[in-house]
Design an enzyme around this catalytic site. Structure first.
Site, mmCIF file in Angstrom:
data_model
loop_
_atom_site.group_PDB
_atom_site.id
_atom_site.type_symbol
_atom_site.label_atom_id
_atom_site.label_comp_id
_atom_site.label_asym_id
_atom_site.label_seq_id
_atom_site.Cartn_x
_atom_site.Cartn_y
_atom_site.Cartn_z
ATOM 1 N N GLU A 108 -80.327 9.191 46.636
ATOM 2 C CA GLU A 108 -79.545 10.399 46.892
ATOM 3 C C GLU A 108 -79.236 11.085 45.567
ATOM 4 O OE1 GLU A 108 -76.058 9.725 49.281
ATOM 5 O OE2 GLU A 108 -75.450 11.831 49.207
ATOM 6 N N TYR B 140 -71.589 -0.230 55.683
ATOM 7 C CA TYR B 140 -71.279 -0.749 54.349
ATOM 8 C C TYR B 140 -70.243 -1.851 54.544
ATOM 9 C CZ TYR B 140 -73.583 3.346 52.344
ATOM 10 O OH TYR B 140 -74.508 4.301 51.983
ATOM 11 N N ASN C 195 -77.384 13.773 58.595
ATOM 12 C CA ASN C 195 -76.885 12.496 58.083
ATOM 13 C C ASN C 195 -75.408 12.386 58.443
ATOM 14 O OD1 ASN C 195 -76.648 10.134 56.054
ATOM 15 N ND2 ASN C 195 -75.080 11.580 55.350
ATOM 16 N N GLU C 196 -75.022 11.258 58.970
ATOM 17 C CA GLU C 196 -73.612 11.031 59.321
ATOM 18 C C GLU C 196 -73.030 12.292 59.958
ATOM 19 O OE1 GLU C 196 -71.464 9.119 56.083
ATOM 20 O OE2 GLU C 196 -72.688 7.328 56.303
ATOM 21 N N GLN D 208 -77.914 1.939 47.409
ATOM 22 C CA GLN D 208 -79.013 2.843 47.145
ATOM 23 C C GLN D 208 -79.948 2.199 46.118
ATOM 24 O OE1 GLN D 208 -77.902 6.894 46.386
ATOM 25 N NE2 GLN D 208 -76.459 6.967 48.085
ATOM 26 N N GLU E 298 -78.544 3.191 56.004
ATOM 27 C CA GLU E 298 -77.647 2.938 54.861
ATOM 28 C C GLU E 298 -76.934 1.615 55.112
ATOM 29 O OE1 GLU E 298 -75.091 6.156 53.548
ATOM 30 O OE2 GLU E 298 -76.604 7.651 54.094
HETATM 31 O O1 AHR Z 1 -74.407 6.229 50.076
HETATM 32 C C1 AHR Z 1 -73.282 6.990 49.788
HETATM 33 C C2 AHR Z 1 -72.799 7.796 50.967
HETATM 34 O O2 AHR Z 1 -72.342 6.943 51.969
HETATM 35 C C3 AHR Z 1 -73.831 8.625 51.665
HETATM 36 O O3 AHR Z 1 -74.028 9.844 51.053
HETATM 37 C C4 AHR Z 1 -73.238 8.822 53.010
HETATM 38 O O4 AHR Z 1 -74.217 9.007 54.008
HETATM 39 C C5 AHR Z 1 -72.424 7.564 53.227
HETATM 40 O O5 AHR Z 1 -71.161 7.841 53.681
#
Ligand code: AHR
Length: 534
Positions: free
Chosen positions: A49, A282, A208-209, A385, A335
């Site tokens: 990103e 995450y 995205n999201e 990432q 992600e």
């Molecule tokens: O990876 C960092 C961020 O985390 C990304 O931009 C987003 O999609 C997520 O919230």
């Protein structure tokens, strides 16, 4: 008592047996006759990103740079990706994607506009006085990313902008990437950027999201947007694979509402064109958020959180099946990773750059094993990432470069790519430490190609090795065995620019093949066993 109950009762009995180095505390039974599915190589994908130092000073060093590069792309990144057989890379975000106009990143370099980066207002980056991480120069755009993928041997996966652009912009980006040489104005524009031949991009993320930075849509609203974006898109003869923005972690309501809206209004055929729905998870951090500052309890806390991927995959999949019994739509986890704070020693431009430790390596192995065990459900995954950022596989600054413990796990696990995942039953007592909060004793996954078995196993126990009996259910003999082990005396161990090889896997001196065979999994370790059967 059925087989499952028997195995659980065995595990319970083993829980009270003392661990010695002579008796097996655990058993792993490989079931070659219970295939799960082919492990899609794209489960081993990455994500990049325009965020912090991921693109500028990470992948991109510029073609005039003294740092070894191929047309501006850092050579060490290309070589490292080739080594781990990186199958796919997602770009340009993340949240950045829904504020990105792809037209800014094409055409003559000196005419490309400078924009404020999506992340410029974050607390850490606000402290930076300037730089490409704050003011996006658009030096790295579509052509550069496509070349980066080609050089690295990976497929490109583009994330479109649903929040701030239109379906027409999305079509034109596909036209730009995929129209035949010279056929359209977009193809001619691409050629001006040095690439007459199409990039043949198959993977297209629709936002995205979209529940958050991508537009704060409800699942219902997003379903309508999604349909608008993917209806009658020029395919240029490719089988385009659309990826819908999926749920945030445990947001099961999103999965319900998106699938309900899609199928109730247009029937199940509305799902025909969806390759996958993108789950993001995450597992976060612990304590003060500094990657290498944790105690034993926090080691287990993070690993327990990583292990929740299992529940996420199975529950979202179950909900999807209620609307899509044939499971035409797969899960894409585009992600995932741990997420610590920017390391205090790193400049603020490099938002969320830190040195991952062995703990992050185990987050990776636990997650990748979960994906392998669900090879029938997961079509793609992308660690967040790739470089200089969250859960990073590589770190670079100027001419300094290192791979991280996370990278080494990808290296070890590449052996699973394209194999058939088979069931393996782990009968193992939980880690006998109150701080471990009932974490599994051993977990892993197993895959086969012909008579070759790849068995990857994580032992989260900080103190104890786990003596394990390994056998194959159908009576096959284990005639050859080799082990690659990733363990460090100190769980906080990490690679830095000064010590790039502080931690790395190594081959075990010798492993005795037998049927069954005994193997001792080291504390706080990841092991890849390669077994030959006859
Ligand atoms: O990876 C960092 C961020 O985390 C990304 O931009 C987003 O999609 C997520 O919230």
């Amino acid at each position: 008592m059925n087989r499952r109950e028997f195995l659980f009762s065995t595990a319970a009995a083993l829980a009270i047996a003392p661990r010695t180095s002579f008796a097996a505390a655990a058993r792993i039974e490989i079931l070659p006759d219970e295939p799960i599915g082919t492990i899609s190589p794209t489960i081993y994908g990455h994500f990049t990103e325009h965020l912090g130092g991921c693109i500028y000073d990470g992948i991109w060093v510029g073609d005039g740079s003294s740092i070894p590069n191929a047309g501006g792309i850092r050579k060490s990144v290309i070589d490292s990706l080739r080594r781990i057989k990186a199958p796919v890379v997602r770009w340009p975000g993340g949240c950045f994607a829904d504020s990105y106009n792809w037209r800014d990143g094409v055409g003559p370099v000196d005419q490309r506009p400078t924009r404020t980066n999506f992340w410029a207002e974050t607390d850490v980056l606000k402290k930076a006085t300037g730089g490409p991480q704050k003011y996006e120069p658009n030096r790295f755009g579509t052509n550069e990313f496509a070349r980066f993928c080609k050089l690295s041997g990976a497929e490109p996966y583009f994330a479109g902008n649903v929040r701030a652009l239109t379906p027409y912009d999305f079509y034109e980006w596909i036209d730009y990437c995929n129209s035949p040489r010279g056929a359209t104005s977009m193809a001619k524009l691409r050629m001006q950027g040095g690439d007459p031949e199409p990039f043949n991009v198959q993977y297209w993320g629709v936002g995205n999201e979209s529940w958050g930075c991508g537009g704060e849509f409800t699942g219902d609203e997003y379903a309508v947007e999604f349909r608008r974006f993917i209806t009658w898109v020029p395919t240029f003869g490719l089988d385009l694979k659309y990826i819908a923005s999926g749920p945030n972690s445990f947001d099961y309501a999103w999965t319900h509402s998106f699938f309900q809206k899609m199928t109730s209004e247009h029937g199940r055929n509305a799902l025909n064109n969806i390759f996958g729905t993108a789950l993001h998870y995450y597992c976060g951090t612990t304590g003060n958020g500094i990657a290498n500052q944790f105690d034993n309890a926090q080691w287990y806390e993070l690993l327990n959180k990583a292990n929740r991927m299992e529940e996420l995959v199975t529950r979202h999949w179950q909900i999807m099946g209620g609307y899509d019994p044939e499971h035409k739509v797969k899960l894409v986890v585009d992600e995932w990773g741990a997420w610590h704070h920017t390391d205090p020693s790193i400049a603020p431009n490099y938002l969320w750059a830190y040195y991952p430790t062995m703990r992050d390596a185990l987050v990776s192995s636990i997650t990748l094993d979960t994906f392998n065990r669900h090879a029938d459900k997961i079509a793609m995954a992308n660690a967040a990432q790739l470089i200089n950022n969250i859960h990073t596989s590589m770190l670079a600054a100027g001419d300094r470069f290192t791979v991280t413990p996370v990278y080494h796990v990808f290296d070890m696990y590449a052996a699973h790519q394209g194999n058939t995942a088979v069931r393996a039953v782990f009968s193992v007592p939980n880690v006998p430490d109150a701080a471990a909060k009932g974490i599994f004793g051993l977990a892993g996954s197993c895959s086969m190609r012909g008579k070759q078995v790849v068995l990857t196993v994580t032992n989260p126990d900080l103190q104890n090795p786990v003596e394990t009996e390994i056998k194959v259910a159908n009576g096959a003999n284990i005639t050859g065995a080799r082990a690659i082990v990733f363990a460090a005396g100190d769980p906080h161990a990490r690679n830095t620019f000064a010590q790039p090889d502080a931690v790395k896997p190594s081959a075990a001196a010798s492993v005795a093949a037998a049927s069954p065979m005994m193997y001792s999994f080291r504390p706080a370790s990841i092991t890849r066993l390669e077994l030959s059967l006859s």
